[in-house]
Scaffold this motif. Structure first.
Motif, PDB file in Angstrom:
ATOM      1  N   ARG A  10       0.819  -1.213   0.000  1.00 51.27           N
ATOM      2  CA  ARG A  10       0.000   0.000   0.000  1.00 51.27           C
ATOM      3  C   ARG A  10       0.856   1.268   0.000  1.00 51.27           C
ATOM      4  NH1 ARG A  10      -4.175  -0.322   4.584  1.00 51.27           N
ATOM      5  NH2 ARG A  10      -4.662  -2.369   3.736  1.00 51.27           N
ATOM      6  N   TYR A 135      -4.754   2.986  19.641  1.00 55.08           N
ATOM      7  CA  TYR A 135      -3.697   2.757  18.641  1.00 55.08           C
ATOM      8  C   TYR A 135      -2.302   2.737  19.274  1.00 55.08           C
ATOM      9  CZ  TYR A 135      -0.648   3.878  14.639  1.00 55.08           C
ATOM     10  OH  TYR A 135       0.354   3.890  13.706  1.00 55.08           O
ATOM     11  N   LEU A 161       4.709  11.292  11.466  1.00 53.13           N
ATOM     12  CA  LEU A 161       3.837  11.328  10.289  1.00 53.13           C
ATOM     13  C   LEU A 161       4.628  10.934   9.041  1.00 53.13           C
ATOM     14  CD1 LEU A 161       0.967  12.240   9.261  1.00 53.13           C
ATOM     15  CD2 LEU A 161       2.075  14.412   8.692  1.00 53.13           C
ATOM     16  N   ASP A 167       0.616   8.013  -0.122  1.00 50.43           N
ATOM     17  CA  ASP A 167      -0.048   8.313   1.150  1.00 50.43           C
ATOM     18  C   ASP A 167      -1.474   8.761   0.820  1.00 50.43           C
ATOM     19  OD1 ASP A 167      -1.004   9.238   3.560  1.00 50.43           O
ATOM     20  OD2 ASP A 167       0.175  11.088   3.523  1.00 50.43           O
ATOM     21  N   ALA A 168      -2.443   7.924   1.146  1.00 51.69           N
ATOM     22  CA  ALA A 168      -3.826   8.208   0.753  1.00 51.69           C
ATOM     23  C   ALA A 168      -4.630   8.887   1.861  1.00 51.69           C
ATOM     24  CB  ALA A 168      -4.507   6.898   0.337  1.00 51.69           C
ATOM     25  N   THR A 169      -3.941   9.493   2.843  1.00 57.21           N
ATOM     26  CA  THR A 169      -4.682   9.976   4.013  1.00 57.21           C
ATOM     27  C   THR A 169      -5.153  11.427   3.938  1.00 57.21           C
ATOM     28  OG1 THR A 169      -2.677  10.710   5.133  1.00 57.21           O
ATOM     29  CG2 THR A 169      -3.424   8.440   5.579  1.00 57.21           C
ATOM     30  N   ASP A 170      -4.865  12.154   2.879  1.00 59.63           N
ATOM     31  CA  ASP A 170      -5.279  13.570   2.763  1.00 59.63           C
ATOM     32  C   ASP A 170      -4.640  14.458   3.828  1.00 59.63           C
ATOM     33  OD1 ASP A 170      -6.925  12.624   0.809  1.00 59.63           O
ATOM     34  OD2 ASP A 170      -8.810  13.062   1.827  1.00 59.63           O
ATOM     35  N   ARG A 171      -3.492  14.112   4.349  1.00 58.03           N
ATOM     36  CA  ARG A 171      -2.873  14.961   5.378  1.00 58.03           C
ATOM     37  C   ARG A 171      -1.830  15.869   4.722  1.00 58.03           C
ATOM     38  NH1 ARG A 171      -2.577  10.271   9.986  1.00 58.03           N
ATOM     39  NH2 ARG A 171      -1.156   9.404   8.458  1.00 58.03           N
ATOM     40  N   TYR A 174      -2.945  17.095   1.369  1.00 55.30           N
ATOM     41  CA  TYR A 174      -3.878  18.223   1.237  1.00 55.30           C
ATOM     42  C   TYR A 174      -3.109  19.497   0.879  1.00 55.30           C
ATOM     43  CZ  TYR A 174      -6.625  22.286   2.406  1.00 55.30           C
ATOM     44  OH  TYR A 174      -7.235  23.516   2.335  1.00 55.30           O
ATOM     45  N   VAL A 272      -7.813  17.552  10.724  1.00 53.65           N
ATOM     46  CA  VAL A 272      -8.647  16.945   9.682  1.00 53.65           C
ATOM     47  C   VAL A 272      -9.064  18.008   8.657  1.00 53.65           C
ATOM     48  CG1 VAL A 272     -10.839  15.755   9.235  1.00 53.65           C
ATOM     49  CG2 VAL A 272      -9.473  15.170  11.261  1.00 53.65           C
ATOM     50  N   PRO A 275      -5.170  19.840   7.767  1.00 53.28           N
ATOM     51  CA  PRO A 275      -4.201  18.838   8.220  1.00 53.28           C
ATOM     52  C   PRO A 275      -2.900  19.470   8.718  1.00 53.28           C
ATOM     53  CG  PRO A 275      -5.215  18.176   6.153  1.00 53.28           C
ATOM     54  CD  PRO A 275      -5.655  19.588   6.394  1.00 53.28           C
ATOM     55  N   ALA A 325     -11.515  11.296  -2.585  1.00 50.62           N
ATOM     56  CA  ALA A 325     -10.550  11.949  -1.682  1.00 50.62           C
ATOM     57  C   ALA A 325     -11.095  13.291  -1.212  1.00 50.62           C
ATOM     58  CB  ALA A 325      -9.230  12.145  -2.412  1.00 50.62           C
TER      59      ALA A 325
END
Ligand SMILES: NC(=O)c1ccc[n+]([C@@H]2O[C@H](COP(=O)([O-])OP(=O)(O)OC[C@H]3O[C@@H](n4cnc5c(N)ncnc54)[C@H](OP(=O)(O)O)[C@@H]3O)[C@@H](O)[C@H]2O)c1
Length: 341
Positions: A10, A135, A161, A167-171, A174, A272, A275, A325
């Motif tokens: 991934r 976590y 981080l 990296d598909a996390t939109d952090r 963004y 969020v 980010p 996204a």
């Protein structure tokens, strides 16, 4: 070297595989096969589930002792029972087990400068497998499970981080999209809202630097525990924005720095909505982006130029399918309103 990557298709694992292949190692991955392996001809892709309770479990690894892996890089461990299962199964013959943990293991991230000796979080209920709320403590318990099996053959890497391509996390992505490819975020204003102050410390690790570090630790057979991110104090929000503007060139939106109280009053959600923004009013996380990573740096973790990370991330974002996204980031209408006021 014969390397087994638990996960590997991934994001971080994918870069670990690529780095190891580039260095001429023989790589096997183990995953559920939900993500198509990007290297069908170059990697042995074993399919199964890390959780022995979920069929077919670890059966594809069962003959692993005879496969003779030199080392394991575990990118996908979140639950100690599950991590213990593969760690124990592979123990015979494996020279080094590298567990990818997180700086979230620390019990107290309210202060800057946590190093590897800082106390880690513990589970009130050691049997819990509820990952989201636990976590960090679960990762700490996973670390302990690996250490119990491998002793001095254990290496624990605790990234901050992780950023960069895939990296598909939109952090981090963004910010790259907002400045370099704003069209990916819809119809955006020529002014981009940014959380003040520019001196805000940021800390992250380019996934390619982290992958190289993991493979090098294995190659050099280095044990121990390492926080893994950019050196404390190396990056700031101001530097990130300046780099983004530089990379974007003439088409770059103009940054509009807004103070935290204003963003909070408008209901912008920290981390969020915008980010990398951890408000000073929430002191529990004040130390999250100022972790002491000196040990990893001394052991060879490199930090590339920020522009390199931005350019690579921008290239990947532009090439991927962006449908689905950016659902939770600051919307165009509110951003326009905040920028104009
Ligand atoms: N992202 C960050 O900022 C950050 C920060 C600190 C630490 N970390 C840690 O860094 C690691 C990064 O992970 P990644 O997602 O980038 O690694 P990855 O190895 O690239 O991707 C996760 C892999 O695990 C496989 N997988 C997931 N569940 C599985 C299961 N039950 N059984 C077998 N395989 C399974 C997935 O494939 P299938 O879906 O096909 O099974 C995929 O290949 C994690 O340990 C994370 O806790 C991340």
């Amino acid at each position: 070297m014969r390397l087994l990557v638990l996960g590997g298709t991934r994001f971080l694992g994918r870069h670990v595989v690529e780095d190891a292949l580039r260095r001429g190692h023989a790589v096997t991955t183990f995953s559920r096969g939900r993500t198509v392996t990007p290297w069908p001809d170059r990697v042995l892709a074993l399919v199964g589930d890390r959780d022995p309770r979920v069929a077919p479990g670890l059966s594809a690894l069962a003959g692993a002792g005879t496969r003779g892996f030199d080392a394991v890089v575990d990118c996908s461990g979140y639950v100690p029972r599950v991590v213990d299962a593969s760690a124990s199964l592979l123990a015979q013959g494996v020279r080094r087990y590298v567990f990818v943990s997180s700086v979230s293991v620390y019990a107290d991230l309210s202060r800057a400068g946590a190093d590897e000796s800082a106390p880690v979080a513990t589970l009130a209920d050691p049997a819990t497998e509820d990952i989201l709320p636990h976590y960090g403590a679960l990762k700490a318990a996973c670390e302990a499970a690996v250490s119990r099996v491998y002793g001095g053959r254990t290496t624990i890497v605790r990234p901050g981080l992780i950023v960069g391509p895939f990296d598909a996390t939109d952090r981090f992505g963004y910010w790259v999209a907002r400045f370099v490819h704003p069209e990916l975020l819809g119809d955006r204003d020529a002014r981009a809202v940014v959380p003040a102050p520019p001196e805000r410390a940021l800390q992250f690790v380019d996934v390619r630097d982290l992958a190289a570090f993991l493979v090098e630790l294995v190659e050099r057979d280095v044990g121990g525990t390492f926080n893994a991110a950019s050196p404390q104090g190396r990056f700031t929000m101001g530097e990130l924005i300046a780099t983004l503007v530089d990379v974007a060139g003439a088409a770059a939106p103009a940054p509009v720095w807004l103070d935290e109280a204003r963003l909070a009053a408008a209901g912008v959600e920290p981390w969020v909505g915008l980010p990398l923004w951890l408000p000073a009013a929430e002191p529990d996380h004040a130390g999250m982006m100022v972790v002491n990573c000196a040990r990893a740096e001394a052991a060879g973790l490199a930090t590339r130029e920020l522009a390199d990370t931005v350019i690579a991330t921008a290239g990947w974002l532009a090439a991927r399918d962006n449908a689905g996204a950016w659902r939770h980031v600051l919307g165009a209408a509110l951003e326009r309103e905040l920028a104009s006021a």
